[in-house]
Scaffold this active site. Structure first.
Site, PDB file in Angstrom:
ATOM      1  N   GLU A  54      33.259  39.827  47.282  1.00  0.00           N
ATOM      2  CA  GLU A  54      34.446  39.350  47.992  1.00  0.00           C
ATOM      3  C   GLU A  54      34.709  40.132  49.284  1.00  0.00           C
ATOM      4  O   GLU A  54      34.382  41.312  49.389  1.00  0.00           O
ATOM      5  CB  GLU A  54      35.656  39.478  47.061  1.00  0.00           C
ATOM      6  CG  GLU A  54      36.941  38.871  47.603  1.00  0.00           C
ATOM      7  CD  GLU A  54      37.888  38.492  46.483  1.00  0.00           C
ATOM      8  OE1 GLU A  54      37.781  37.366  45.978  1.00  0.00           O
ATOM      9  OE2 GLU A  54      38.726  39.327  46.106  1.00  0.00           O
ATOM     10  N   LYS A  56      38.060  41.103  51.106  1.00  0.00           N
ATOM     11  CA  LYS A  56      39.507  41.126  50.909  1.00  0.00           C
ATOM     12  C   LYS A  56      40.051  42.405  51.506  1.00  0.00           C
ATOM     13  O   LYS A  56      39.594  43.488  51.162  1.00  0.00           O
ATOM     14  CB  LYS A  56      39.790  41.057  49.407  1.00  0.00           C
ATOM     15  CG  LYS A  56      41.215  41.312  48.991  1.00  0.00           C
ATOM     16  CD  LYS A  56      41.458  40.992  47.521  1.00  0.00           C
ATOM     17  CE  LYS A  56      40.974  42.076  46.572  1.00  0.00           C
ATOM     18  NZ  LYS A  56      41.400  41.852  45.174  1.00  0.00           N
ATOM     19  N   LYS A 115      38.821  31.558  49.281  1.00  0.00           N
ATOM     20  CA  LYS A 115      39.779  32.069  48.314  1.00  0.00           C
ATOM     21  C   LYS A 115      41.176  31.943  48.905  1.00  0.00           C
ATOM     22  O   LYS A 115      41.550  32.663  49.818  1.00  0.00           O
ATOM     23  CB  LYS A 115      39.415  33.535  48.080  1.00  0.00           C
ATOM     24  CG  LYS A 115      39.966  34.230  46.863  1.00  0.00           C
ATOM     25  CD  LYS A 115      39.483  33.654  45.608  1.00  0.00           C
ATOM     26  CE  LYS A 115      39.172  34.521  44.425  1.00  0.00           C
ATOM     27  NZ  LYS A 115      39.404  35.922  44.487  1.00  0.00           N
ATOM     28  N   GLU A 164      40.590  28.664  38.203  1.00  0.00           N
ATOM     29  CA  GLU A 164      40.988  29.969  37.662  1.00  0.00           C
ATOM     30  C   GLU A 164      42.074  29.825  36.602  1.00  0.00           C
ATOM     31  O   GLU A 164      43.098  29.196  36.834  1.00  0.00           O
ATOM     32  CB  GLU A 164      41.497  30.836  38.820  1.00  0.00           C
ATOM     33  CG  GLU A 164      42.027  32.175  38.379  1.00  0.00           C
ATOM     34  CD  GLU A 164      42.412  33.043  39.569  1.00  0.00           C
ATOM     35  OE1 GLU A 164      41.554  33.284  40.432  1.00  0.00           O
ATOM     36  OE2 GLU A 164      43.572  33.459  39.639  1.00  0.00           O
ATOM     37  N   ASN A 185      40.833  35.081  35.335  1.00  0.00           N
ATOM     38  CA  ASN A 185      41.372  36.191  36.106  1.00  0.00           C
ATOM     39  C   ASN A 185      41.920  37.235  35.142  1.00  0.00           C
ATOM     40  O   ASN A 185      42.856  36.968  34.397  1.00  0.00           O
ATOM     41  CB  ASN A 185      42.467  35.713  37.073  1.00  0.00           C
ATOM     42  CG  ASN A 185      42.786  36.771  38.119  1.00  0.00           C
ATOM     43  OD1 ASN A 185      42.297  37.903  38.036  1.00  0.00           O
ATOM     44  ND2 ASN A 185      43.605  36.416  39.092  1.00  0.00           N
ATOM     45  N   GLU A 215      36.727  37.462  36.635  1.00  0.00           N
ATOM     46  CA  GLU A 215      37.298  37.864  37.923  1.00  0.00           C
ATOM     47  C   GLU A 215      38.263  39.039  37.772  1.00  0.00           C
ATOM     48  O   GLU A 215      39.062  39.065  36.843  1.00  0.00           O
ATOM     49  CB  GLU A 215      38.136  36.721  38.523  1.00  0.00           C
ATOM     50  CG  GLU A 215      37.478  35.391  38.666  1.00  0.00           C
ATOM     51  CD  GLU A 215      38.504  34.340  39.110  1.00  0.00           C
ATOM     52  OE1 GLU A 215      38.226  33.160  38.946  1.00  0.00           O
ATOM     53  OE2 GLU A 215      39.588  34.723  39.598  1.00  0.00           O
ATOM     54  N   SER A 216      38.199  39.949  38.714  1.00  0.00           N
ATOM     55  CA  SER A 216      39.170  41.036  38.898  1.00  0.00           C
ATOM     56  C   SER A 216      39.001  42.235  37.970  1.00  0.00           C
ATOM     57  O   SER A 216      38.659  42.095  36.802  1.00  0.00           O
ATOM     58  CB  SER A 216      40.613  40.542  38.736  1.00  0.00           C
ATOM     59  OG  SER A 216      40.873  39.454  39.566  1.00  0.00           O
TER      60      SER A 216
HETATM   61  O1  LIG Z   1      39.639  43.222  43.720  1.00  0.00           O
HETATM   62  P1  LIG Z   1      39.256  42.829  42.332  1.00  0.00           P
HETATM   63  O2  LIG Z   1      40.133  43.412  41.276  1.00  0.00           O
HETATM   64  O3  LIG Z   1      37.793  43.058  42.069  1.00  0.00           O
HETATM   65  O4  LIG Z   1      39.498  41.231  42.221  1.00  0.00           O
HETATM   66  C1  LIG Z   1      38.728  40.299  42.934  1.00  0.00           C
HETATM   67  C2  LIG Z   1      39.272  38.883  42.730  1.00  0.00           C
HETATM   68  O5  LIG Z   1      39.099  38.527  41.394  1.00  0.00           O
HETATM   69  C3  LIG Z   1      40.733  38.785  43.157  1.00  0.00           C
HETATM   70  O6  LIG Z   1      40.781  39.040  44.508  1.00  0.00           O
HETATM   71  C4  LIG Z   1      41.375  37.433  42.849  1.00  0.00           C
HETATM   72  C5  LIG Z   1      41.203  36.702  41.720  1.00  0.00           C
HETATM   73  N1  LIG Z   1      41.927  35.550  41.768  1.00  0.00           N
HETATM   74  C6  LIG Z   1      42.577  35.512  42.932  1.00  0.00           C
HETATM   75  C7  LIG Z   1      43.439  34.532  43.451  1.00  0.00           C
HETATM   76  C8  LIG Z   1      43.958  34.744  44.700  1.00  0.00           C
HETATM   77  C9  LIG Z   1      43.677  35.903  45.408  1.00  0.00           C
HETATM   78  C10 LIG Z   1      42.833  36.875  44.923  1.00  0.00           C
HETATM   79  C11 LIG Z   1      42.277  36.689  43.669  1.00  0.00           C
END
Ligand SMILES: O=P(O)(O)OC[C@@H](O)[C@@H](O)c1c[nH]c2ccccc12
Length: 257
Positions: A54, A56, A115, A164, A185, A215-216
């Site tokens: 990503e 970000k 995104k 998601e 997520n 994710e995340s």
């Molecule tokens: O930075 P992380 O914890 O690795 O997460 C990435 C991504 O999953 C996260 O940016 C995200 C998951 N779903 C979203 C929806 C909107 C914005 C951002 C996101």
């Protein structure tokens, strides 16, 4: 709740975008595009584990993220190590922009996921116009009708949709809508707590023919090993790659683990 605020701000941004480029114009631009990126779906569906890297620069939970490398350096690393790119285009809370996606597009043939918080048809044509290959649909901000309509519109435009979900109810909705790519997520957008166990819990509901994305909150080797046990097809990694001096090294190590 933060999600409500983001959606409210999105409506204002949407008006600005429409004033700058009219809906007719954006449709025309979308139709003119020749596809550059490869298939997002295929990139994740392959047998080995896939990684989505990503871009970000900030988020409500992490604040401003400082990167040790610039975007061109990042894309060199991503091109050599990941399977797809995710680019934040939300302006107010994630400091994203569609111009970043345009810049990334010039530097990669990997599939790019736009995104953002998709709440209006306009954004799908816009995604196509800036040559994204896929978009994100967040079940928590869409009712069943919107989810179905937006999914269909994405398909018509040749955009893959990553849907998601965060709990059993949303997962059931995604399965009922016959979505092909489902992401869990691990971050609870209500209080920002991260539980990788969310992926584990929901993995039991996912039929084998779906593409399943975690994710995340994926930061350590242990996180990666834990999620591999959950039979995910892909990881989506933001912060850990954004803060790494060499995301390529991390991606390569995590694939091999
Ligand atoms: O930075 P992380 O914890 O690795 O997460 C990435 C991504 O999953 C996260 O940016 C995200 C998951 N779903 C979203 C929806 C909107 C914005 C951002 C996101």
């Amino acid at each position: 709740m933060i999600l409500d605020q983001i959606v409210e701000d999105k409506k204002i941004r949407l008006k600005e975008h429409k004033n700058k480029t009219s809906p007719d114009e954006i449709r025309r631009m979308a139709e003119e595009q020749v596809k550059i990126g490869s298939s997002f779906y295929d990139a994740l569906k392959k047998d080995q584990i896939s990684i989505i890297g990503e871009f970000k620069q900030a988020s409500p939970s992490l604040g401003k993220i400082t990167s040790k490398i610039n975007l061109t350096e990042r894309m060199e690393e991503y091109n050599a190590s990941v399977d797809a790119i995710s680019c934040l285009t939300e302006e107010d809370h994630f400091l994203g922009n569609i111009d970043y996606l345009r810049t990334i597009r010039k530097q990669t043939k990997l599939p790019i996921l736009r995104k953002d918080f998709m709440i209006d048809e306009y954004q799908f044509y816009e995604a196509k116009a800036i040559q994204a290959d896929a978009i994100l649909l967040i079940a928590a901000i869409l009712d069943d009708v919107m989810l179905k309509d937006f999914y269909q519109l994405s398909t018509e435009l040749g955009l893959d949709a990553l849907v998601e979900v965060h709990d059993e109810r949303e997962m059931e909705r995604a399965l009922k809508a016959d979505i092909k790519i489902i992401g869990v997520n691990n971050r609870d957008l209500r209080d920002f707590t991260i539980r990788l166990d969310t992926t584990k819990r929901l993995s039991a509901m996912v039929p084998g023919d779906k593409v399943f994305v975690a994710e995340s909150g994926i930061v350590t080797d242990e996180d990666v090993l834990f999620l591999k046990e959950c039979h995910v097809d892909a990881f989506l990694i933001g912060r850990a790659f954004m803060e790494a001096e060499h995301p390529k090294e991390l991606a390569e190590r995590w694939k091999k683990l």
